[in-house]
Write a protein that holds these residues in place. Structure first.
Motif, PDB file in Angstrom:
ATOM      1  N   HIS A 138       0.857  -1.190   0.000  1.00 37.28           N
ATOM      2  CA  HIS A 138       0.000   0.000   0.000  1.00 37.28           C
ATOM      3  C   HIS A 138       0.892   1.239   0.000  1.00 37.28           C
ATOM      4  N   ILE A 139       0.828   2.019  -1.076  1.00 37.42           N
ATOM      5  CA  ILE A 139       1.625   3.246  -1.178  1.00 37.42           C
ATOM      6  C   ILE A 139       0.674   4.417  -1.318  1.00 37.42           C
ATOM      7  N   PHE A 140       0.861   5.424  -0.451  1.00 42.66           N
ATOM      8  CA  PHE A 140       0.017   6.600  -0.432  1.00 42.66           C
ATOM      9  C   PHE A 140       0.839   7.831  -0.785  1.00 42.66           C
ATOM     10  N   ARG A 141       0.217   8.762  -1.471  1.00 40.63           N
ATOM     11  CA  ARG A 141       0.870  10.041  -1.708  1.00 40.63           C
ATOM     12  C   ARG A 141       0.931  10.848  -0.407  1.00 40.63           C
ATOM     13  N   TYR A 142       2.007  11.567  -0.252  1.00 45.70           N
ATOM     14  CA  TYR A 142       2.158  12.469   0.889  1.00 45.70           C
ATOM     15  C   TYR A 142       1.013  13.474   0.937  1.00 45.70           C
ATOM     16  N   GLU A 143       0.588  13.913  -0.230  1.00 52.06           N
ATOM     17  CA  GLU A 143      -0.484  14.903  -0.312  1.00 52.06           C
ATOM     18  C   GLU A 143      -1.837  14.323   0.116  1.00 52.06           C
ATOM     19  N   ALA A 144      -1.915  13.007   0.204  1.00 48.24           N
ATOM     20  CA  ALA A 144      -3.164  12.337   0.593  1.00 48.24           C
ATOM     21  C   ALA A 144      -3.041  11.747   1.996  1.00 48.24           C
ATOM     22  N   MET A 145      -2.356  12.459   2.876  1.00 52.37           N
ATOM     23  CA  MET A 145      -2.162  11.957   4.230  1.00 52.37           C
ATOM     24  C   MET A 145      -3.476  11.612   4.931  1.00 52.37           C
ATOM     25  N   PRO A 146      -4.557  12.394   4.763  1.00 47.56           N
ATOM     26  CA  PRO A 146      -5.821  12.010   5.411  1.00 47.56           C
ATOM     27  C   PRO A 146      -6.322  10.633   4.961  1.00 47.56           C
ATOM     28  N   LEU A 147      -6.057  10.280   3.711  1.00 48.95           N
ATOM     29  CA  LEU A 147      -6.455   8.958   3.224  1.00 48.95           C
ATOM     30  C   LEU A 147      -5.666   7.862   3.936  1.00 48.95           C
ATOM     31  N   LEU A 148      -4.383   8.096   4.131  1.00 47.00           N
ATOM     32  CA  LEU A 148      -3.553   7.138   4.871  1.00 47.00           C
ATOM     33  C   LEU A 148      -4.011   7.040   6.321  1.00 47.00           C
ATOM     34  N   VAL A 149      -4.306   8.182   6.932  1.00 49.52           N
ATOM     35  CA  VAL A 149      -4.764   8.170   8.322  1.00 49.52           C
ATOM     36  C   VAL A 149      -6.050   7.355   8.447  1.00 49.52           C
ATOM     37  N   ASP A 150      -6.971   7.524   7.513  1.00 43.73           N
ATOM     38  CA  ASP A 150      -8.210   6.739   7.543  1.00 43.73           C
ATOM     39  C   ASP A 150      -7.915   5.255   7.389  1.00 43.73           C
ATOM     40  N   PHE A 151      -7.015   4.922   6.487  1.00 43.55           N
ATOM     41  CA  PHE A 151      -6.640   3.525   6.256  1.00 43.55           C
ATOM     42  C   PHE A 151      -6.050   2.907   7.518  1.00 43.55           C
ATOM     43  N   LEU A 152      -5.098   3.608   8.140  1.00 42.63           N
ATOM     44  CA  LEU A 152      -4.453   3.071   9.334  1.00 42.63           C
ATOM     45  C   LEU A 152      -5.417   3.039  10.522  1.00 42.63           C
ATOM     46  N   SER A 153      -6.255   4.042  10.641  1.00 37.43           N
ATOM     47  CA  SER A 153      -7.234   4.056  11.737  1.00 37.43           C
ATOM     48  C   SER A 153      -8.126   2.827  11.663  1.00 37.43           C
ATOM     49  N   GLU A 154      -8.532   2.483  10.446  1.00 33.07           N
ATOM     50  CA  GLU A 154      -9.393   1.314  10.283  1.00 33.07           C
ATOM     51  C   GLU A 154      -8.634   0.025  10.552  1.00 33.07           C
ATOM     52  N   ARG A 155      -7.428  -0.078  10.004  1.00 34.74           N
ATOM     53  CA  ARG A 155      -6.661  -1.319  10.180  1.00 34.74           C
ATOM     54  C   ARG A 155      -6.201  -1.513  11.614  1.00 34.74           C
ATOM     55  N   LEU A 156      -5.889  -0.418  12.303  1.00 35.27           N
ATOM     56  CA  LEU A 156      -5.419  -0.517  13.691  1.00 35.27           C
ATOM     57  C   LEU A 156      -6.563  -0.420  14.693  1.00 35.27           C
ATOM     58  N   ASN A 157      -7.741  -0.116  14.176  1.00 36.37           N
ATOM     59  CA  ASN A 157      -8.936   0.030  15.029  1.00 36.37           C
ATOM     60  C   ASN A 157      -8.692   1.052  16.134  1.00 36.37           C
ATOM     61  N   HIS A 158      -8.146   2.209  15.709  1.00 30.76           N
ATOM     62  CA  HIS A 158      -7.811   3.243  16.687  1.00 30.76           C
ATOM     63  C   HIS A 158      -7.818   4.593  15.982  1.00 30.76           C
ATOM     64  N   PRO A 159      -8.441   5.615  16.549  1.00 27.05           N
ATOM     65  CA  PRO A 159      -8.411   6.940  15.917  1.00 27.05           C
ATOM     66  C   PRO A 159      -7.006   7.519  15.935  1.00 27.05           C
ATOM     67  N   ILE A 160      -6.654   8.237  14.893  1.00 26.06           N
ATOM     68  CA  ILE A 160      -5.311   8.784  14.749  1.00 26.06           C
ATOM     69  C   ILE A 160      -5.398  10.281  14.483  1.00 26.06           C
ATOM     70  N   THR A 161      -4.621  11.051  15.229  1.00 24.83           N
ATOM     71  CA  THR A 161      -4.515  12.490  15.013  1.00 24.83           C
ATOM     72  C   THR A 161      -3.046  12.833  14.819  1.00 24.83           C
ATOM     73  N   LEU A 162      -2.723  13.482  13.709  1.00 22.59           N
ATOM     74  CA  LEU A 162      -1.336  13.839  13.427  1.00 22.59           C
ATOM     75  C   LEU A 162      -1.072  15.296  13.793  1.00 22.59           C
ATOM     76  N   GLU A 163       0.098  15.527  14.378  1.00 22.63           N
ATOM     77  CA  GLU A 163       0.570  16.877  14.658  1.00 22.63           C
ATOM     78  C   GLU A 163       1.653  17.233  13.641  1.00 22.63           C
ATOM     79  N   ARG A 164       1.818  18.515  13.367  1.00 23.33           N
ATOM     80  CA  ARG A 164       2.896  18.957  12.478  1.00 23.33           C
ATOM     81  C   ARG A 164       4.205  18.994  13.267  1.00 23.33           C
ATOM     82  N   VAL A 165       5.144  18.166  12.851  1.00 25.46           N
ATOM     83  CA  VAL A 165       6.457  18.121  13.500  1.00 25.46           C
ATOM     84  C   VAL A 165       7.538  18.099  12.427  1.00 25.46           C
ATOM     85  N   ASN A 166       8.750  18.462  12.830  1.00 23.02           N
ATOM     86  CA  ASN A 166       9.903  18.404  11.931  1.00 23.02           C
ATOM     87  C   ASN A 166       9.680  19.242  10.672  1.00 23.02           C
ATOM     88  N   VAL A 167       9.054  20.433  10.844  1.00 19.85           N
ATOM     89  CA  VAL A 167       8.731  21.291   9.705  1.00 19.85           C
ATOM     90  C   VAL A 167       9.983  22.061   9.277  1.00 19.85           C
TER      91      VAL A 167
END
Length: 202
Positions: A138-167
């Motif tokens: 499974h390869i996701f575009r960086y620009e589609a991070m919300p799509l990856l977050v949804d995918f991982l949230s479903e697979r891990l059965n856990h809500p995920i919230t990302l913070e901006r770091v290492n900017v």
């Protein structure tokens, strides 16, 4: 690299694709986390298959699926360029302070090997198998991070919230048309991977 034993997910860490933010959010959920040393954190697919997979694979369980993020190659190089302009690197051989983006990309594309500040490799190098084929599940575009977050949230059965770091700090990212075209030609493989990656318009 983060490994989730129950969900059978391995998240590869491609540099400059938001992996630090993903690690901050997901490491507490992972049974195995390679985070500190870059040479370990950024193990590529071949290294994972050679060193890690034999230790965690079980015949009575489903196979692990690999996940990765890729960035549009020019944007990826821009992030590296800006990251290496930060004050903490001034005076270091990896610093891009005093170098414009045109010089940086031209150095990156040198056929006889780039100087240290432009020695980055390719995103594709982390995603190919021993036969040179892109083999991440499974390869996701960086620009589609919300799509990856949804995918991982479903697979891990856990809500995920990302913070901006290492900017990275802001910087001008201007290229001549000739250099831009050369970059697209020489990184055609990386562009093809990015174009085929999962994105919000699917």
């Amino acid at each position: 690299m983060l490994i989730f034993l129950g969900p059978r997910i391995v998240l590869l860490s491609v540099p400059k694709t938001g992996t630090t933010a993903l690690e901050e959010a997901l490491a507490p959920l992972a049974e195995i986390a390679f985070r500190a040393e870059p040479s370990v954190k950024h193990l590529n697919l071949r290294q994972y298959r050679n060193r890690i997979q034999p230790l965690i694979a079980r015949r009575d369980r489903p196979a692990f699926q690999t996940v990765a993020v890729v960035r549009e190659p020019l944007d990826w190089l821009g992030s590296w360029y800006r990251y290496r302009r930060r004050d903490a690197l001034i005076g270091h051989r990896n610093s891009t302070a005093g170098i414009d983006f045109e010089q940086f990309v031209t150095a990156y594309l040198q056929p006889d090997g780039p100087p240290p500040y432009a020695r980055l490799g390719r995103q594709s190098e982390l995603l190919i198998d021993h036969d040179g084929r892109v083999a991440v599940d499974h390869i996701f575009r960086y620009e589609a991070m919300p799509l990856l977050v949804d995918f991982l949230s479903e697979r891990l059965n856990h809500p995920i919230t990302l913070e901006r770091v290492n900017v990275s700090p802001a910087a001008a990212l201007e290229l001549t048309p000739a250099t831009r075209e050369r970059l697209r030609r020489e990184l055609a493989g990386d562009y093809a991977i990015w174009q085929a990656a999962r994105h919000a318009g699917e």
